[in-house]
Design a protein around this motif. Structure first.
Motif, mmCIF file in Angstrom:
data_model
loop_
_atom_site.group_PDB
_atom_site.id
_atom_site.type_symbol
_atom_site.label_atom_id
_atom_site.label_comp_id
_atom_site.label_asym_id
_atom_site.label_seq_id
_atom_site.Cartn_x
_atom_site.Cartn_y
_atom_site.Cartn_z
ATOM 1 N N ASP A 136 0.841 -1.193 0.000
ATOM 2 C CA ASP A 136 0.000 0.000 0.000
ATOM 3 C C ASP A 136 0.878 1.246 0.000
ATOM 4 O O ASP A 136 1.611 1.489 0.942
ATOM 5 N N GLN A 137 0.815 1.998 -1.079
ATOM 6 C CA GLN A 137 1.599 3.225 -1.225
ATOM 7 C C GLN A 137 0.699 4.452 -1.170
ATOM 8 O O GLN A 137 1.064 5.515 -1.646
ATOM 9 N N SER A 138 -0.476 4.341 -0.581
ATOM 10 C CA SER A 138 -1.451 5.426 -0.613
ATOM 11 C C SER A 138 -0.978 6.672 0.114
ATOM 12 O O SER A 138 -1.425 7.765 -0.170
ATOM 13 N N ASP A 139 -0.081 6.534 1.062
ATOM 14 C CA ASP A 139 0.403 7.685 1.820
ATOM 15 C C ASP A 139 1.781 8.085 1.309
ATOM 16 O O ASP A 139 2.768 8.010 2.021
ATOM 17 N N LYS A 140 1.861 8.525 0.059
ATOM 18 C CA LYS A 140 3.143 8.837 -0.563
ATOM 19 C C LYS A 140 3.834 10.031 0.077
ATOM 20 O O LYS A 140 5.021 10.209 -0.075
ATOM 21 N N GLY A 141 3.109 10.860 0.782
ATOM 22 C CA GLY A 141 3.698 12.022 1.434
ATOM 23 C C GLY A 141 4.468 11.661 2.691
ATOM 24 O O GLY A 141 5.077 12.505 3.317
ATOM 25 N N GLY A 142 4.459 10.408 3.055
ATOM 26 C CA GLY A 142 5.155 9.978 4.265
ATOM 27 C C GLY A 142 4.222 9.983 5.462
ATOM 28 O O GLY A 142 3.083 10.399 5.381
ATOM 29 N N PHE A 143 4.728 9.520 6.559
ATOM 30 C CA PHE A 143 3.956 9.493 7.779
ATOM 31 C C PHE A 143 4.933 9.605 8.935
ATOM 32 O O PHE A 143 6.129 9.414 8.775
ATOM 33 N N LYS A 144 4.405 9.921 10.095
ATOM 34 C CA LYS A 144 5.246 10.077 11.272
ATOM 35 C C LYS A 144 4.840 9.037 12.303
ATOM 36 O O LYS A 144 3.666 8.706 12.438
ATOM 37 N N PHE A 145 5.838 8.532 12.993
ATOM 38 C CA PHE A 145 5.588 7.642 14.103
ATOM 39 C C PHE A 145 6.791 7.764 15.037
ATOM 40 O O PHE A 145 7.819 8.305 14.658
ATOM 41 N N SER A 146 6.640 7.300 16.256
ATOM 42 C CA SER A 146 7.761 7.392 17.191
ATOM 43 C C SER A 146 8.065 6.005 17.737
ATOM 44 O O SER A 146 7.197 5.140 17.800
ATOM 45 N N LEU A 147 9.320 5.835 18.093
ATOM 46 C CA LEU A 147 9.791 4.571 18.647
ATOM 47 C C LEU A 147 10.486 4.831 19.972
ATOM 48 O O LEU A 147 11.252 5.797 20.088
ATOM 49 N N ASP A 148 10.242 3.985 20.943
ATOM 50 C CA ASP A 148 11.037 3.984 22.161
ATOM 51 C C ASP A 148 12.150 2.978 21.931
ATOM 52 O O ASP A 148 11.879 1.805 21.646
ATOM 53 N N LEU A 149 13.384 3.446 22.044
ATOM 54 C CA LEU A 149 14.535 2.603 21.740
ATOM 55 C C LEU A 149 15.375 2.352 22.977
ATOM 56 O O LEU A 149 15.438 3.184 23.892
ATOM 57 N N ARG A 150 16.044 1.206 22.981
ATOM 58 C CA ARG A 150 16.980 0.855 24.051
ATOM 59 C C ARG A 150 18.286 0.445 23.391
ATOM 60 O O ARG A 150 18.293 -0.306 22.413
ATOM 61 N N GLU A 151 19.389 0.900 23.960
ATOM 62 C CA GLU A 151 20.706 0.601 23.397
ATOM 63 C C GLU A 151 21.200 -0.765 23.870
ATOM 64 O O GLU A 151 20.997 -1.148 25.012
ATOM 65 N N HIS A 152 21.861 -1.456 22.937
ATOM 66 C CA HIS A 152 22.433 -2.775 23.230
ATOM 67 C C HIS A 152 23.826 -2.840 22.621
ATOM 68 O O HIS A 152 24.072 -2.292 21.542
ATOM 69 N N GLN A 153 24.717 -3.531 23.295
ATOM 70 C CA GLN A 153 26.072 -3.746 22.784
ATOM 71 C C GLN A 153 26.075 -5.013 21.931
ATOM 72 O O GLN A 153 25.553 -6.045 22.340
ATOM 73 N N LEU A 154 26.634 -4.894 20.734
ATOM 74 C CA LEU A 154 26.815 -6.073 19.895
ATOM 75 C C LEU A 154 28.191 -6.649 20.195
ATOM 76 O O LEU A 154 29.080 -5.950 20.658
ATOM 77 N N ALA A 155 28.397 -7.902 19.893
ATOM 78 C CA ALA A 155 29.642 -8.591 20.244
ATOM 79 C C ALA A 155 30.846 -8.083 19.464
ATOM 80 O O ALA A 155 31.972 -8.323 19.850
ATOM 81 N N ASP A 156 30.621 -7.371 18.376
ATOM 82 C CA ASP A 156 31.727 -7.008 17.489
ATOM 83 C C ASP A 156 32.023 -5.508 17.458
ATOM 84 O O ASP A 156 32.163 -4.915 16.405
ATOM 85 N N SER A 157 32.112 -4.883 18.623
ATOM 86 C CA SER A 157 32.503 -3.477 18.757
ATOM 87 C C SER A 157 31.502 -2.488 18.193
ATOM 88 O O SER A 157 31.863 -1.408 17.723
#
Length: 173
Positions: free
Chosen positions: A17-38
């Motif tokens: 569905d490409q009906s909203d070609k003008g884009g849209f806004k949403f928010s995410l709550d993020l948490r930081e994580h360390q990956l094993a490779d620096s």
């Protein structure tokens, strides 16, 4: 890899569905994580990491899972651009369809910074996102995959872009 599924299917792409070609806004709550490779990365808080051979996390209801892997090799002058990403991934995406029976959505996007594509696989949608960066004398290719039970979710690709943009090199360990 998928030889026992091998069969030729007519090429068809599932519509997004490409009906909203003008884009849209949403928010995410993020948490930081360390990956094993620096590297460290920020992912949505709904994902809980678990032990695996690479960084993996899933939601408590097991409806979504994310996998993040970095591959490194000596940088040999490769130019990271749209052509680089297409050469890196398009043949694999074709193999998913031809030999694995994946049904592709019509959402392929390749830029000078990443390539992304999604597929319907049985009862889930799989979202693939690949980026690359040069760090010192190393080429680092980052692979992100989100698997979600259900139909195409238009929030997943922008979510993967946000996750990719949060990826940060923390130095050699």
């Amino acid at each position: 890899m998928f030889s026992f599924f091998k069969r030729q299917r007519p090429r068809k792409h599932l519509k997004v569905d490409q009906s909203d070609k003008g884009g849209f806004k949403f928010s995410l709550d993020l948490r930081e994580h360390q990956l094993a490779d620096s590297f460290k990365v920020k992912i949505p808080v709904e994902f809980v990491p678990y032990e695996s051979d690479r960084f993996r996390a899933k939601t408590e209801d097991d409806q979504k899972a994310i996998s993040i892997t970095n591959y490194q090799k000596k940088w040999e002058g490769e130019v990271i651009d749209q052509k680089f990403f297409k050469e890196l991934k398009l043949a694999l995406y074709e193999k998913f369809v031809d030999e694995g029976g994946y049904e592709p959505y019509d959402d392929l996007k390749a830029t000078d910074h990443f390539i992304r594509k999604s597929f319907k696989v049985d009862q889930e949608t799989q979202y693939y996102f690949t980026s690359a960066r040069i760090i010192g004398d190393r080429l680092v290719i980052s692979e992100f995959i989100i698997r979600e039970i259900g139909l195409y979710n238009r929030l997943m690709m922008p979510t993967l872009e946000i996750i990719n943009n949060s990826l940060e090199y923390t130095g050699d360990s």
